[in-house]
Design an enzyme around this catalytic site. Structure first.
Site, PDB file in Angstrom:
ATOM      1  N   LYS A   1       0.880  -1.227  -0.018  1.00 18.55           N
ATOM      2  CA  LYS A   1       0.067  -0.024   0.045  1.00 18.55           C
ATOM      3  C   LYS A   1       0.741   1.136   0.172  1.00 18.55           C
ATOM      4  O   LYS A   1       1.632   1.444   0.851  1.00 18.55           O
ATOM      5  CB  LYS A   1      -1.168   0.242   1.179  1.00 18.55           C
ATOM      6  CG  LYS A   1      -1.668   1.097   1.373  1.00 18.55           C
ATOM      7  CD  LYS A   1      -2.567   1.346   2.505  1.00 18.55           C
ATOM      8  CE  LYS A   1      -2.892   2.953   2.709  1.00 18.55           C
ATOM      9  NZ  LYS A   1      -3.871   3.019   4.041  1.00 18.55           N
TER      10      LYS A   1
ATOM     11  N   ASN B   1      -9.328   1.513   9.614  1.00 17.81           N
ATOM     12  CA  ASN B   1      -8.637   0.990  10.664  1.00 17.81           C
ATOM     13  C   ASN B   1      -9.026   1.864  11.973  1.00 17.81           C
ATOM     14  O   ASN B   1      -9.767   1.373  12.750  1.00 17.81           O
ATOM     15  CB  ASN B   1      -7.113   1.642  10.658  1.00 17.81           C
ATOM     16  CG  ASN B   1      -6.316   1.102  11.713  1.00 17.81           C
ATOM     17  OD1 ASN B   1      -6.588   0.519  12.756  1.00 17.81           O
ATOM     18  ND2 ASN B   1      -5.066   1.003  11.530  1.00 17.81           N
TER      19      ASN B   1
END
Lengths: 66, 266
Positions: free
Chosen positions: B108, B217
């Protein structure tokens, strides 16, 4: 001789290999990645890689992140 | 029920690999590794992000670490470049991640612009993406919700484009539906909303728009009960995806009776 390990000055024996350094630091066999002077040193080469005075060594691992 | 609700063919394909879950989760901000693992399992996530950081020399090197809690054999690790503010650091971090994870190519990429907004520095992001793709990485890239830039990142060869819905950790939800729609409709790679989700309905909205997945998250780790929120997010992602595939009714200004008009008494 002196190297820089994870940003801090670190005294170690002359011609210390990366495998020996990892052992001294307690990371022998642990899942870490190592960079010397901004170049990756693959795990398979740690035993043969002799450090030199002034080397900048980074030992990293994976931690929680988003 | 054996109808399409159980459609096993509706998978998320990233860089040639199929995933059943469209919820990707981060592993930061949890109380401990037990909570990290419990929430990840409750979310049903198969792809989990991780940060690459210096080991803490002087601390117990044998203390459990993230990869003990979420082993690479059980999850697809997605190492990130969080904390990088230029292309050079981001590329370096990805190379360390590849070495750490035995040649693992999926990363990522995020190159941040400043600490206040954590918005991506898109110029540096483009530079890093080009280098990483040339270097053989499979790049999932965090970016702004700019359709032109999203297309450029796809053309460079990124395997997924991940526009923000709102600033990282803000919990503000989907701020620019129409930009996201434009990105989704023009894309040939998966579009995954990365950042900004606050609660389950935000995730459902992203999926109803046609996003291929959502990466989150803080919305889970920062909830009072992270494991329960992880479960809620799993349901929201599944509900939103099903609603998208089912095809919603058009919006109308006036009523439309649900019961037949013929045969009323009187």
């Amino acid at each position: 001789m002196q190297i820089t390990l994870n940003g801090h000055p670190h005294d170690c024996g002359d011609n210390l290999t990366l495998t020996q350094l990892l052992h001294e630091a307690g990371y022998a066999g642990r899942r870490v990645a190592v960079e010397v002077n901004q170049e990756i040193v693959p795990r398979s080469q740690h035993g043969a890689y002799a450090l030199r005075q002034g080397d900048q060594v980074e030992i990293v691992h994976a931690i929680g992140g988003g | 029920m054996n109808i399409k609700t159980q459609d096993t063919a509706d998978t998320l394909v990233i860089a040639g690999k199929s995933y059943r879950s469209r919820l990707l989760t981060g592993t930061g901000k949890y109380k401990d590794l037990d909570e990290t693992r419990s929430a990840t399992l409750a979310a049903g996530a198969e792809i989990v992000t991780a940060a690459i950081r210096r080991v803490n020399l002087g601390q117990d090197p044998n203390a459990p670490n993230l990869l003990d809690a979420l082993p690479p054999g059980e999850f697809t690790l997605l190492p990130n470049t969080a904390g990088c503010y230029n292309a050079v650091d981001a590329v370096r971090t990805c190379r360390l991640a590849r070495e750490l994870l035995d040649g693992h190519q999926l990363v990522k990429l995020e190159v941040l612009g400043d600490e206040r907004t954590l918005f991506p520095d898109v110029v540096e992001t483009l530079k890093a993406a080009e280098q990483l793709v040339a270097d053989g990485f499979e790049v999932m890239v965090y970016t702004s919700d700019d359709p032109i830039l999203a297309k450029k990142l796809e053309q460079i060869g990124c395997v997924a484009v991940m526009p923000l819905a709102a600033p990282i950790g803000s919990g503000l939800g989907i701020q620019n539906k129409y930009n996201l729609l434009e990105i989704i409709e023009n894309a040939k790679v998966p579009i995954i909303v990365d950042a900004g989700v606050g609660t389950a309905s935000d995730a459902a909205i992203a999926m109803e728009l046609g996003c291929d997945g959502v990466l989150m998250n803080t919305a889970i780790a920062g909830a009072k009960d992270p494991v329960l929120m992880a479960h809620a997010m799993k349901l929201a992602i599944e509900a939103g995806r099903a609603a998208f595939r089912a095809g919603r009714i058009p919006r109308k200004r006036f009523a439309s009776a649900s019961s037949p008009i013929d045969g009323t008494i009187g």
